[in-house]
Design a protein around this motif. Structure first.
Motif, PDB file in Angstrom:
ATOM      1  N   SER A   5      33.814 -24.430  -1.782  1.00 31.88           N
ATOM      2  CA  SER A   5      34.574 -23.332  -2.376  1.00 31.88           C
ATOM      3  C   SER A   5      35.627 -22.887  -1.376  1.00 31.88           C
ATOM      4  N   THR A   6      36.803 -22.618  -1.881  1.00 33.88           N
ATOM      5  CA  THR A   6      37.868 -22.081  -1.035  1.00 33.88           C
ATOM      6  C   THR A   6      38.373 -20.789  -1.666  1.00 33.88           C
ATOM      7  N   ARG A   7      38.763 -19.873  -0.813  1.00 37.54           N
ATOM      8  CA  ARG A   7      39.299 -18.588  -1.270  1.00 37.54           C
ATOM      9  C   ARG A   7      40.723 -18.447  -0.759  1.00 37.54           C
ATOM     10  N   SER A   8      41.564 -17.880  -1.605  1.00 37.26           N
ATOM     11  CA  SER A   8      42.939 -17.591  -1.219  1.00 37.26           C
ATOM     12  C   SER A   8      43.349 -16.306  -1.924  1.00 37.26           C
ATOM     13  N   THR A   9      44.505 -15.808  -1.553  1.00 35.34           N
ATOM     14  CA  THR A   9      45.013 -14.579  -2.157  1.00 35.34           C
ATOM     15  C   THR A   9      46.386 -14.854  -2.756  1.00 35.34           C
ATOM     16  N   VAL A  10      46.604 -14.372  -3.959  1.00 31.91           N
ATOM     17  CA  VAL A  10      47.918 -14.443  -4.592  1.00 31.91           C
ATOM     18  C   VAL A  10      48.390 -13.013  -4.833  1.00 31.91           C
ATOM     19  N   THR A  11      49.700 -12.831  -4.845  1.00 32.89           N
ATOM     20  CA  THR A  11      50.271 -11.505  -5.043  1.00 32.89           C
ATOM     21  C   THR A  11      51.220 -11.526  -6.220  1.00 32.89           C
ATOM     22  N   PHE A  12      51.018 -10.591  -7.122  1.00 33.11           N
ATOM     23  CA  PHE A  12      51.905 -10.405  -8.262  1.00 33.11           C
ATOM     24  C   PHE A  12      52.699  -9.129  -8.041  1.00 33.11           C
ATOM     25  N   GLU A  78      51.646 -20.880 -13.541  1.00 28.41           N
ATOM     26  CA  GLU A  78      52.650 -20.435 -14.512  1.00 28.41           C
ATOM     27  C   GLU A  78      52.837 -18.925 -14.453  1.00 28.41           C
ATOM     28  N   ALA A  79      51.755 -18.179 -14.318  1.00 27.63           N
ATOM     29  CA  ALA A  79      51.844 -16.718 -14.211  1.00 27.63           C
ATOM     30  C   ALA A  79      52.597 -16.325 -12.941  1.00 27.63           C
ATOM     31  N   LEU A  80      52.330 -17.018 -11.836  1.00 22.23           N
ATOM     32  CA  LEU A  80      53.043 -16.742 -10.585  1.00 22.23           C
ATOM     33  C   LEU A  80      54.524 -17.091 -10.710  1.00 22.23           C
ATOM     34  N   SER A  81      54.838 -18.175 -11.410  1.00 23.80           N
ATOM     35  CA  SER A  81      56.240 -18.561 -11.614  1.00 23.80           C
ATOM     36  C   SER A  81      56.974 -17.527 -12.462  1.00 23.80           C
ATOM     37  N   ARG A  82      56.318 -17.036 -13.518  1.00 18.49           N
ATOM     38  CA  ARG A  82      56.931 -15.983 -14.352  1.00 18.49           C
ATOM     39  C   ARG A  82      57.181 -14.731 -13.517  1.00 18.49           C
ATOM     40  N   ASP A  83      56.231 -14.383 -12.658  1.00 15.40           N
ATOM     41  CA  ASP A  83      56.371 -13.209 -11.802  1.00 15.40           C
ATOM     42  C   ASP A  83      57.554 -13.385 -10.848  1.00 15.40           C
ATOM     43  N   ALA A  84      57.673 -14.563 -10.251  1.00 20.74           N
ATOM     44  CA  ALA A  84      58.783 -14.829  -9.328  1.00 20.74           C
ATOM     45  C   ALA A  84      60.122 -14.787 -10.063  1.00 20.74           C
TER      46      ALA A  84
END
Length: 94
Positions: A5-12, A78-84
């Protein structure tokens, strides 16, 4: 079968949606949990993603609770791309 398992953080920067869930999620930082399995029989070590979860903190009446929402790597990207794109449009307008 070996799993990891790997954990990361994304920001919207803006409220966003994910397929399969009603309503917007608020802007902010979200932890992503990815589970992968070791591919057997290769001459090198390689993993295949088996699941992706977005950790969603409760708000309002659900404050203090968290949910692991299953999603796909593609839906999250896709959600991150829309946010950007929204951020880019907002900056261009000013």
């Amino acid at each position: 079968m070996t799993m990891r398992s790997t954990r990361s953080t994304v920001t919207f920067a803006h409220p966003f949606t994910l397929p399969g869930y009603a309503g917007d999620l608020p802007a902010g930082d979200y932890e992503v949990l990815a589970e992968e399995e070791l591919l057997q029989g290769l001459s090198f070590e390689a993993y295949r993603r088996t699941s992706t979860f977005l950790m969603v903190r409760g708000f309002g009446a659900r404050a203090g609770r968290s949910e692991m929402r299953p999603t796909t790597e593609n839906d999250l990207q896709e959600a991150l791309s829309r946010d950007a794109a929204t951020t880019s449009r907002t900056q261009t307008e000013h």
